[in-house]
Design a protein around this motif. Structure first.
Motif, PDB file in Angstrom:
ATOM      1  N   ARG A  34     -29.280 -22.988 -24.179  1.00 17.90           N
ATOM      2  CA  ARG A  34     -27.982 -22.318 -24.173  1.00 17.90           C
ATOM      3  C   ARG A  34     -27.334 -22.274 -22.793  1.00 17.90           C
ATOM      4  O   ARG A  34     -26.187 -21.851 -22.663  1.00 17.90           O
ATOM      5  CB  ARG A  34     -28.145 -20.899 -24.707  1.00 17.90           C
ATOM      6  N   SER A  35     -28.051 -22.716 -21.770  1.00 14.59           N
ATOM      7  CA  SER A  35     -27.526 -22.662 -20.412  1.00 14.59           C
ATOM      8  C   SER A  35     -26.555 -23.809 -20.148  1.00 14.59           C
ATOM      9  O   SER A  35     -26.749 -24.938 -20.614  1.00 14.59           O
ATOM     10  CB  SER A  35     -28.682 -22.739 -19.408  1.00 14.59           C
ATOM     11  N   SER A  36     -25.530 -23.530 -19.363  1.00 19.22           N
ATOM     12  CA  SER A  36     -24.591 -24.582 -18.963  1.00 19.22           C
ATOM     13  C   SER A  36     -25.274 -25.623 -18.083  1.00 19.22           C
ATOM     14  O   SER A  36     -24.806 -26.761 -17.981  1.00 19.22           O
ATOM     15  CB  SER A  36     -23.406 -23.960 -18.208  1.00 19.22           C
ATOM     16  N   LEU A  37     -26.382 -25.262 -17.455  1.00 17.31           N
ATOM     17  CA  LEU A  37     -27.092 -26.190 -16.580  1.00 17.31           C
ATOM     18  C   LEU A  37     -27.754 -27.318 -17.364  1.00 17.31           C
ATOM     19  O   LEU A  37     -28.064 -28.363 -16.800  1.00 17.31           O
ATOM     20  CB  LEU A  37     -28.153 -25.449 -15.762  1.00 17.31           C
ATOM     21  N   ALA A  38     -27.979 -27.111 -18.656  1.00 13.71           N
ATOM     22  CA  ALA A  38     -28.613 -28.153 -19.461  1.00 13.71           C
ATOM     23  C   ALA A  38     -27.766 -29.415 -19.499  1.00 13.71           C
ATOM     24  O   ALA A  38     -28.296 -30.525 -19.651  1.00 13.71           O
ATOM     25  CB  ALA A  38     -28.868 -27.649 -20.880  1.00 13.71           C
ATOM     26  N   GLY A  39     -26.463 -29.272 -19.333  1.00 18.26           N
ATOM     27  CA  GLY A  39     -25.590 -30.430 -19.337  1.00 18.26           C
ATOM     28  C   GLY A  39     -25.830 -31.365 -18.173  1.00 18.26           C
ATOM     29  O   GLY A  39     -25.446 -32.532 -18.217  1.00 18.26           O
ATOM     30  N   ALA A  40     -26.484 -30.866 -17.110  1.00 19.36           N
ATOM     31  CA  ALA A  40     -26.770 -31.714 -15.962  1.00 19.36           C
ATOM     32  C   ALA A  40     -27.880 -32.713 -16.261  1.00 19.36           C
ATOM     33  O   ALA A  40     -28.011 -33.724 -15.575  1.00 19.36           O
ATOM     34  CB  ALA A  40     -27.160 -30.856 -14.758  1.00 19.36           C
ATOM     35  N   VAL A  41     -28.689 -32.421 -17.281  1.00 22.07           N
ATOM     36  CA  VAL A  41     -29.757 -33.330 -17.710  1.00 22.07           C
ATOM     37  C   VAL A  41     -29.581 -33.517 -19.216  1.00 22.07           C
ATOM     38  O   VAL A  41     -30.252 -32.865 -20.019  1.00 22.07           O
ATOM     39  CB  VAL A  41     -31.144 -32.756 -17.377  1.00 22.07           C
ATOM     40  N   PRO A  42     -28.670 -34.397 -19.628  1.00 24.67           N
ATOM     41  CA  PRO A  42     -28.294 -34.488 -21.045  1.00 24.67           C
ATOM     42  C   PRO A  42     -29.458 -34.731 -21.996  1.00 24.67           C
ATOM     43  O   PRO A  42     -29.456 -34.226 -23.118  1.00 24.67           O
ATOM     44  CB  PRO A  42     -27.316 -35.675 -21.061  1.00 24.67           C
ATOM     45  N   LEU A  43     -30.462 -35.501 -21.560  1.00 24.45           N
ATOM     46  CA  LEU A  43     -31.569 -35.813 -22.461  1.00 24.45           C
ATOM     47  C   LEU A  43     -32.351 -34.564 -22.840  1.00 24.45           C
ATOM     48  O   LEU A  43     -32.800 -34.416 -23.984  1.00 24.45           O
ATOM     49  CB  LEU A  43     -32.488 -36.849 -21.809  1.00 24.45           C
ATOM     50  N   VAL A  44     -32.505 -33.635 -21.912  1.00 23.41           N
ATOM     51  CA  VAL A  44     -33.183 -32.376 -22.216  1.00 23.41           C
ATOM     52  C   VAL A  44     -32.381 -31.582 -23.236  1.00 23.41           C
ATOM     53  O   VAL A  44     -32.930 -31.052 -24.215  1.00 23.41           O
ATOM     54  CB  VAL A  44     -33.389 -31.553 -20.933  1.00 23.41           C
ATOM     55  N   GLY A  45     -31.055 -31.511 -23.023  1.00 16.91           N
ATOM     56  CA  GLY A  45     -30.205 -30.781 -23.950  1.00 16.91           C
ATOM     57  C   GLY A  45     -30.226 -31.357 -25.357  1.00 16.91           C
ATOM     58  O   GLY A  45     -30.147 -30.616 -26.339  1.00 16.91           O
ATOM     59  N   PHE A  83     -36.397 -31.851 -13.175  1.00 16.34           N
ATOM     60  CA  PHE A  83     -35.769 -33.016 -13.781  1.00 16.34           C
ATOM     61  C   PHE A  83     -34.642 -33.498 -12.875  1.00 16.34           C
ATOM     62  O   PHE A  83     -33.826 -32.689 -12.416  1.00 16.34           O
ATOM     63  CB  PHE A  83     -35.164 -32.675 -15.146  1.00 16.34           C
ATOM     64  N   ALA A  84     -34.560 -34.798 -12.651  1.00 15.31           N
ATOM     65  CA  ALA A  84     -33.455 -35.342 -11.868  1.00 15.31           C
ATOM     66  C   ALA A  84     -32.154 -35.198 -12.640  1.00 15.31           C
ATOM     67  O   ALA A  84     -32.091 -35.450 -13.856  1.00 15.31           O
ATOM     68  CB  ALA A  84     -33.706 -36.814 -11.547  1.00 15.31           C
ATOM     69  N   VAL A  85     -31.113 -34.769 -11.952  1.00 14.86           N
ATOM     70  CA  VAL A  85     -29.793 -34.630 -12.567  1.00 14.86           C
ATOM     71  C   VAL A  85     -29.250 -36.015 -12.901  1.00 14.86           C
ATOM     72  O   VAL A  85     -29.425 -36.974 -12.139  1.00 14.86           O
ATOM     73  CB  VAL A  85     -28.843 -33.884 -11.606  1.00 14.86           C
ATOM     74  N   ALA A  86     -28.585 -36.131 -14.043  1.00 15.12           N
ATOM     75  CA  ALA A  86     -28.034 -37.416 -14.475  1.00 15.12           C
ATOM     76  C   ALA A  86     -26.988 -37.922 -13.501  1.00 15.12           C
ATOM     77  O   ALA A  86     -26.220 -37.143 -12.924  1.00 15.12           O
ATOM     78  CB  ALA A  86     -27.425 -37.277 -15.864  1.00 15.12           C
ATOM     79  N   GLN A  87     -26.955 -39.245 -13.329  1.00 13.13           N
ATOM     80  CA  GLN A  87     -26.023 -39.879 -12.412  1.00 13.13           C
ATOM     81  C   GLN A  87     -24.944 -40.647 -13.186  1.00 13.13           C
ATOM     82  O   GLN A  87     -25.159 -41.037 -14.344  1.00 13.13           O
ATOM     83  CB  GLN A  87     -26.774 -40.846 -11.492  1.00 13.13           C
ATOM     84  N   ILE A 116     -30.195 -25.593 -10.065  1.00 14.33           N
ATOM     85  CA  ILE A 116     -30.067 -26.974  -9.618  1.00 14.33           C
ATOM     86  C   ILE A 116     -30.112 -26.977  -8.099  1.00 14.33           C
ATOM     87  O   ILE A 116     -29.315 -26.312  -7.440  1.00 14.33           O
ATOM     88  CB  ILE A 116     -28.766 -27.612 -10.118  1.00 14.33           C
ATOM     89  N   GLU A 117     -31.069 -27.702  -7.552  1.00 16.23           N
ATOM     90  CA  GLU A 117     -31.254 -27.811  -6.111  1.00 16.23           C
ATOM     91  C   GLU A 117     -31.594 -29.245  -5.750  1.00 16.23           C
ATOM     92  O   GLU A 117     -32.447 -29.871  -6.404  1.00 16.23           O
ATOM     93  CB  GLU A 117     -32.388 -26.900  -5.623  1.00 16.23           C
ATOM     94  N   ASP A 118     -30.913 -29.773  -4.719  1.00 15.74           N
ATOM     95  CA  ASP A 118     -31.210 -31.115  -4.205  1.00 15.74           C
ATOM     96  C   ASP A 118     -31.200 -32.178  -5.302  1.00 15.74           C
ATOM     97  O   ASP A 118     -32.060 -33.055  -5.353  1.00 15.74           O
ATOM     98  CB  ASP A 118     -32.574 -31.124  -3.500  1.00 15.74           C
ATOM     99  N   GLY A 119     -30.216 -32.065  -6.192  1.00 14.78           N
ATOM    100  CA  GLY A 119     -30.073 -33.076  -7.239  1.00 14.78           C
ATOM    101  C   GLY A 119     -31.095 -32.993  -8.345  1.00 14.78           C
ATOM    102  O   GLY A 119     -31.270 -33.955  -9.108  1.00 14.78           O
ATOM    103  N   GLN A 120     -31.778 -31.848  -8.458  1.00 16.52           N
ATOM    104  CA  GLN A 120     -32.784 -31.676  -9.500  1.00 16.52           C
ATOM    105  C   GLN A 120     -32.589 -30.337 -10.212  1.00 16.52           C
ATOM    106  O   GLN A 120     -32.213 -29.338  -9.593  1.00 16.52           O
ATOM    107  CB  GLN A 120     -34.196 -31.731  -8.915  1.00 16.52           C
ATOM    108  N   LEU A 121     -32.848 -30.349 -11.505  1.00 16.09           N
ATOM    109  CA  LEU A 121     -32.846 -29.115 -12.290  1.00 16.09           C
ATOM    110  C   LEU A 121     -34.258 -28.544 -12.263  1.00 16.09           C
ATOM    111  O   LEU A 121     -35.198 -29.168 -12.753  1.00 16.09           O
ATOM    112  CB  LEU A 121     -32.416 -29.385 -13.729  1.00 16.09           C
TER     113      LEU A 121
END
Length: 276
Positions: A81-92, A169-173, A63-68
């Motif tokens: 399986r990555s914890s980073l997927a939670g930053a973009v819920p729709l992908v998860g 992907f933009a991180v969810a707000q 995750i860099e500059d608000g993007q995955l």
């Protein structure tokens, strides 16, 4: 059947891979879950396969500059399986619907985008979220909006001498809600109809897949965000955008019916999530 003869190349850098592609009659091999069946059925006969699975930097998942940022060699299962997927819920939420676990263990996120199957989940998710596809070619790198990347069934704006190096992907707000659903004959089958939605306030973005030759995106206003209140709008929308021909699995009208129901349900669910 077996694949027609081909040469195999494992380059040491992205620039070297691009150089091989520029020579013509070559295809990129990442996960191979789409390409290998095509080769086996001899629907494609490239002269060279360019294996990018070990290229430095293409396994990035950060995750860099608000993007995955998801590199071209990142497996679907790794992101799932990555914890980073939670930053973009729709992908998860979409990833468990992509084929089967065994396929996701080899298939890549960017490979699904590049294959551009009309019934694929990830191109629709990328379009819904306004993702950016990173492309490298002889003229350097360019960034292509996901909504413009897929141009038709199994067709993208990717040149024959270019390869996808990643997607962002933009991180969810806060205040955003998401929904994803599809109908298939069996879990892991190609979707007869599916939706990915994002809601913020009374505004929503909907991407439909499995009902046209590419993901169909619509910006909507939710005047009545209940499922019952949304149905007239989503039913009308479904009959507008479903243009695929009927087949043994479902007619055009049946797919429109599925899409209308799924869209209303997921929009209402995403609205509730956004307003919690």
């Amino acid at each position: 059947m077996k694949a027609a003869p081909f040469a195999y190349c494992r380059p040491d850098s992205v620039d070297e891979a691009v150089g091989v592609l520029a020579g013509g009659d070559a295809k990129v091999l990442a996960g191979g879950q789409s390409l290998v069946p095509v080769l086996a059925m001899r629907l494609g006969r490239p002269g060279t396969l360019v294996d990018i699975t070990r290229l430095p930097g293409l396994d990035a998942l950060v995750i860099e500059d608000g993007q995955l940022h998801v590199g071209a060699a990142v497996r679907q299962r790794a992101l799932e399986r990555s914890s980073l997927a939670g930053a973009v819920p729709l992908v998860g939420r979409a990833l468990p619907f992509v084929g089967h676990r065994e396929l996701r263990s080899r298939g890549t996120v960017c490979g699904s985008l590049a294959h551009a199957d009309p019934a694929a989940e990830l191109p629709a998710v990328a379009a819904c979220l306004g993702a950016s596809v990173l492309v490298r070619g002889p003229r350097g790198e360019r960034v292509v909006p996901a909504r413009e990347f897929v141009t038709g069934a199994m067709t993208t704006g990717l040149g024959p001498d270019e390869l996808v190096t990643g997607v962002r992907f933009a991180v969810a707000q806060p205040g955003e809600g998401f929904g994803f659903a599809e109908i298939a004959r069996r879990h892991g089958d190609f979707a007869l109809a599916g939706v990915a939605v994002r809601v913020r306030g009374s505004s929503a973005t909907l991407a439909a897949f499995g009902v046209s030759d590419r993901p169909v995106v619509r910006e909507l206003t939710l005047d009545d965000p209940t499922e019952a209140g949304l149905r007239p709008m989503t039913d009308a929308l479904a009959h507008e955008i479903v243009d695929t021909d009927g087949d043994a699995h479902g007619s055009r009208g049946y797919r429109a019916r599925l899409l209308g129901v799924l869209a209303a349900r997921e929009l209402a669910r995403a609205h509730r999530e956004a307003h919690r």
